[in-house]
Design an enzyme around this catalytic site. Structure first.
Site, PDB file in Angstrom:
ATOM      1  N   GLY A 132       0.832  -1.201   0.000  1.00 22.30           N
ATOM      2  CA  GLY A 132       0.000   0.000   0.000  1.00 22.30           C
ATOM      3  C   GLY A 132       0.863   1.247   0.000  1.00 22.30           C
ATOM      4  N   ARG A 151       0.713  -4.978  -5.112  1.00 22.87           N
ATOM      5  CA  ARG A 151       0.770  -5.997  -4.060  1.00 22.87           C
ATOM      6  C   ARG A 151       1.187  -7.341  -4.661  1.00 22.87           C
ATOM      7  NH1 ARG A 151      -0.756  -4.067   0.790  1.00 22.87           N
ATOM      8  NH2 ARG A 151      -2.404  -2.504   0.962  1.00 22.87           N
ATOM      9  N   ASP A 171       5.551  -5.541   5.708  1.00 31.32           N
ATOM     10  CA  ASP A 171       5.886  -6.945   5.932  1.00 31.32           C
ATOM     11  C   ASP A 171       5.858  -7.780   4.644  1.00 31.32           C
ATOM     12  OD1 ASP A 171       6.472  -9.049   7.880  1.00 31.32           O
ATOM     13  OD2 ASP A 171       4.545  -9.860   7.237  1.00 31.32           O
ATOM     14  N   THR A 216       4.801   1.745   6.399  1.00 32.18           N
ATOM     15  CA  THR A 216       3.400   1.346   6.493  1.00 32.18           C
ATOM     16  C   THR A 216       2.709   2.251   7.492  1.00 32.18           C
ATOM     17  OG1 THR A 216       1.786  -0.274   7.296  1.00 32.18           O
ATOM     18  CG2 THR A 216       4.039  -0.602   8.055  1.00 32.18           C
ATOM     19  N   ASP A 249       0.422   1.419   9.185  1.00 29.96           N
ATOM     20  CA  ASP A 249       0.006   0.561  10.313  1.00 29.96           C
ATOM     21  C   ASP A 249       1.040   0.551  11.446  1.00 29.96           C
ATOM     22  OD1 ASP A 249      -1.931  -0.013   8.465  1.00 29.96           O
ATOM     23  OD2 ASP A 249      -1.189  -2.023   7.992  1.00 29.96           O
ATOM     24  N   ASP A 294       3.217  -1.545  12.080  1.00 31.66           N
ATOM     25  CA  ASP A 294       3.134  -2.868  12.710  1.00 31.66           C
ATOM     26  C   ASP A 294       4.379  -3.728  12.467  1.00 31.66           C
ATOM     27  OD1 ASP A 294       2.777  -3.278  10.013  1.00 31.66           O
ATOM     28  OD2 ASP A 294       0.973  -4.516  10.201  1.00 31.66           O
ATOM     29  N   MET A 348      -7.675   2.686   9.627  1.00 32.57           N
ATOM     30  CA  MET A 348      -7.017   1.482   9.102  1.00 32.57           C
ATOM     31  C   MET A 348      -6.093   0.911  10.186  1.00 32.57           C
ATOM     32  SD  MET A 348      -6.029   2.256   5.157  1.00 32.57           S
ATOM     33  CE  MET A 348      -7.207   1.997   3.844  1.00 32.57           C
ATOM     34  N   GLY A 349      -5.172   0.027   9.765  1.00 34.56           N
ATOM     35  CA  GLY A 349      -4.186  -0.494  10.714  1.00 34.56           C
ATOM     36  C   GLY A 349      -4.087  -2.000  10.777  1.00 34.56           C
ATOM     37  N   ARG A 350      -4.987  -2.690  10.046  1.00 33.08           N
ATOM     38  CA  ARG A 350      -4.990  -4.166  10.081  1.00 33.08           C
ATOM     39  C   ARG A 350      -5.079  -4.689  11.518  1.00 33.08           C
ATOM     40  NH1 ARG A 350      -1.747  -5.429   4.850  1.00 33.08           N
ATOM     41  NH2 ARG A 350      -3.553  -5.592   3.471  1.00 33.08           N
ATOM     42  N   GLU A 394     -10.006  -0.686  12.224  1.00 34.67           N
ATOM     43  CA  GLU A 394     -10.709  -1.640  11.339  1.00 34.67           C
ATOM     44  C   GLU A 394     -10.587  -3.082  11.828  1.00 34.67           C
ATOM     45  OE1 GLU A 394      -8.888  -1.417   7.424  1.00 34.67           O
ATOM     46  OE2 GLU A 394      -6.956  -2.139   8.168  1.00 34.67           O
ATOM     47  N   ARG A 450     -23.500   8.547  14.111  1.00 32.10           N
ATOM     48  CA  ARG A 450     -23.078   8.431  12.711  1.00 32.10           C
ATOM     49  C   ARG A 450     -21.691   7.813  12.656  1.00 32.10           C
ATOM     50  NH1 ARG A 450     -26.109  12.017   9.347  1.00 32.10           N
ATOM     51  NH2 ARG A 450     -28.129  12.153  10.371  1.00 32.10           N
ATOM     52  N   HIS A 507      -8.820   5.408   2.710  1.00 33.90           N
ATOM     53  CA  HIS A 507      -7.550   5.747   2.052  1.00 33.90           C
ATOM     54  C   HIS A 507      -7.135   7.206   2.212  1.00 33.90           C
ATOM     55  CE1 HIS A 507      -8.501   1.852   0.406  1.00 33.90           C
ATOM     56  NE2 HIS A 507      -7.217   1.720   0.156  1.00 33.90           N
ATOM     57  N   LEU A 508      -8.009   8.025   2.803  1.00 32.29           N
ATOM     58  CA  LEU A 508      -7.562   9.392   3.106  1.00 32.29           C
ATOM     59  C   LEU A 508      -6.320   9.342   3.991  1.00 32.29           C
ATOM     60  CD1 LEU A 508     -10.888  11.216   4.011  1.00 32.29           C
ATOM     61  CD2 LEU A 508      -9.453  11.598   2.006  1.00 32.29           C
ATOM     62  N   GLN A 509      -6.241   8.294   4.826  1.00 32.20           N
ATOM     63  CA  GLN A 509      -5.104   8.158   5.756  1.00 32.20           C
ATOM     64  C   GLN A 509      -3.800   7.878   5.022  1.00 32.20           C
ATOM     65  OE1 GLN A 509      -6.760   5.634   9.363  1.00 32.20           O
ATOM     66  NE2 GLN A 509      -7.914   5.297   7.495  1.00 32.20           N
ATOM     67  N   ARG A 510      -3.896   7.376   3.803  1.00 29.32           N
ATOM     68  CA  ARG A 510      -2.669   7.093   3.050  1.00 29.32           C
ATOM     69  C   ARG A 510      -2.308   8.238   2.109  1.00 29.32           C
ATOM     70  NH1 ARG A 510      -3.683   1.124   1.766  1.00 29.32           N
ATOM     71  NH2 ARG A 510      -3.224   1.685  -0.376  1.00 29.32           N
TER      72      ARG A 510
HETATM   73  O1  F6P Z   1      -1.239  -1.923   5.248  1.00 26.96           O
HETATM   74  C1  F6P Z   1      -1.691  -0.658   4.935  1.00 26.96           C
HETATM   75  C2  F6P Z   1      -3.195  -0.658   4.749  1.00 26.96           C
HETATM   76  O2  F6P Z   1      -3.590   0.679   4.488  1.00 26.96           O
HETATM   77  C3  F6P Z   1      -3.993  -1.260   5.906  1.00 26.96           C
HETATM   78  O3  F6P Z   1      -4.143  -0.402   6.983  1.00 26.96           O
HETATM   79  C4  F6P Z   1      -5.300  -1.591   5.210  1.00 26.96           C
HETATM   80  O4  F6P Z   1      -5.988  -2.638   5.858  1.00 26.96           O
HETATM   81  C5  F6P Z   1      -4.831  -2.030   3.847  1.00 26.96           C
HETATM   82  O5  F6P Z   1      -3.552  -1.454   3.636  1.00 26.96           O
HETATM   83  C6  F6P Z   1      -5.762  -1.621   2.713  1.00 26.96           C
HETATM   84  O6  F6P Z   1      -5.202  -2.052   1.527  1.00 26.96           O
HETATM   85  P1  F6P Z   1      -5.792  -1.729   0.081  1.00 26.96           P
HETATM   86  O7  F6P Z   1      -5.445  -0.307  -0.238  1.00 26.96           O
HETATM   87  O8  F6P Z   1      -5.090  -2.691  -0.812  1.00 26.96           O
HETATM   88  O9  F6P Z   1      -7.263  -1.940   0.168  1.00 26.96           O
END
Ligand code: F6P
Length: 370
Positions: free
Chosen positions: A13, A84, A116, A138, A140, A142, A182-184, A235, A279, A285-288
């Protein structure tokens, strides 16, 4: 003297901080002053779309120089593109093609920037003799062996800014807002994003939560005069006895299912139990996205420089990392296949479902000297 050819790629990602790292690999490798000291000359090529670019090499290679990358650290995402793709995917193993293409492209060494998944491929290639170093990224956070992964702080900034925006509307309407991050399987983004923005409740994957307790905390707060509540949920968080919420059941090439949806469920349950309008918003994906914050620019710089330092000293099979305030390195094989998660004993308050209100002295309370 033949120049040593470094290939650089970004996998997994995207996030903010990748471009600063690419820029500084290029700048450090091509630094005129360092060249004499090193007794080694470098050229750098970018590889498009992560490992995919080493499977299909046609038009995937681009020469990089200082002028090309000059402004890259100001931009989010990755100028090299990402994927990926997993060359070691059991259903379609392309690892031999990757190794053959590395030779064909005359790449003397590789810098792989990833989480990872990307670094697990790097580690396997390293065991097959490819000269490779990794840079951790990442949102995350993690990855093990490092206290920082590129992209995390920018994502925390996004969470904080968005929650600041939500507060005014939540307050005006007296609503509860659930913010899904996010964060898995790791709660860092939710916890640190929630702490930065002063969230009322923060739910993380490391601690299963009771919906009843969440409802009670909300009702207590209302009785104490609180007008609105912001609840951050990762999430990957789940209620006690429940399972993680999946957006799709299909898996990516590394076996990950897409998480998401816990925020909506929580909003419905809280509204039903408390009768307070609730609500939910998924920051997704704003976080990315967005431009890298100052910290990601700086860490991208340090990680990029450190990666070239490792190559210069012929140290391969390592990931650059940041530990106890120092940029250092760790074997890739110590990083992969493990998850760095929030320690709920020392970093989370299980009674408030939030960050801790005491930091120093846990040992003191149990009678042990610090
Ligand atoms: O590992 C980064 C991450 O943004 C996770 O937090 C999230 O679960 C995942 O990737 C989402 O991936 P994609 O953009 O492929 O849906």
């Amino acid at each position: 003297m033949r120049k040593s050819r470094i290939g650089i790629l970004t996998g997994g990602g995207d996030c903010a901080g990748l471009n600063p790292a690419i820029k500084w690999v290029v700048k450090a490798a091509l630094d005129e002053r360092l060249m004499a000291e090193r007794g080694k000359q470098y050229e750098v090529v970018g590889i498009h779309n992560g490992w995919e670019g080493l499977i299909n090499i046609e038009s995937s290679i681009v020469p990089l120089d200082e002028e090309i990358v000059r402004t890259w650290d100001r931009y989010g995402g990755t100028m090299l593109g990402t994927s990926r793709t997993n060359p070691y995917n059991a259903k379609n193993d392309c690892s031999k093609t990757v190794i053959a293409n590395i030779e064909k492209l005359k790449l003397d060494a590789l810098v792989a920037i990833g989480g990872d998944d990307t670094l697990s491929v790097a580690s396997k290639l390293s065991k097959e003799g490819v000269k490779i170093v990794g840079i951790p990224k990442t949102i995350d956070k993690d990855l093990c062996e490092t206290d920082y992964t590129l992209g995390f702080e920018t994502a925390v900034e996004v969470i904080t800014e968005e929650i600041d925006r939500l507060r005014t509307t939540a307050g005006s309407h007296g609503r509860i807002f659930i913010v899904e991050t996010m964060g898995r399987d790791a709660g860092w983004l939710a916890l640190e994003g929630g702490e930065s923005s002063g969230a009322f409740i923060i739910l993380i994957p490391e601690c299963d939560f009771s919906i009843e307790k969440v409802n009670n905390l909300v009702m207590e707060a209302r009785e104490a005069g609180m007008r609105y509540e912001i609840i951050v949920v990762a999430e990957g968080a789940k209620p006690t006895g429940g399972t993680q919420f999946l957006k799709e059941s299909c898996e990516d090439a590394f076996g990950h299912k897409r998480l998401g949806g816990i925020g909506e469920l929580l909003a419905a349950e809280i509204q039903q139990a408390t009768k307070i309008e609730t609500r939910s918003i998924n920051l997704s994906h704003l976080q990315r996205g967005g431009t890298p914050c100052a910290y990601d620019r700086r860490m991208g710089r340090y990680f990029g420089i450190a990666a070239v330092d490792l190559l210069t000293h012929n140290r391969y099979g390592l990931m650059v990392c940041y530990r106890n305030g120092k940029v250092t390195s760790s074997p890739l094989e110590n990083v992969i296949g493990r998850t760095n998660r929030v320690n709920i004993e020392t970093q989370y308050d299980v009674d408030r479902y939030n960050g801790r209100h005491t930091i120093i002295g846990k040992e003191m309370h149990s009678g042990k000297p610090e």
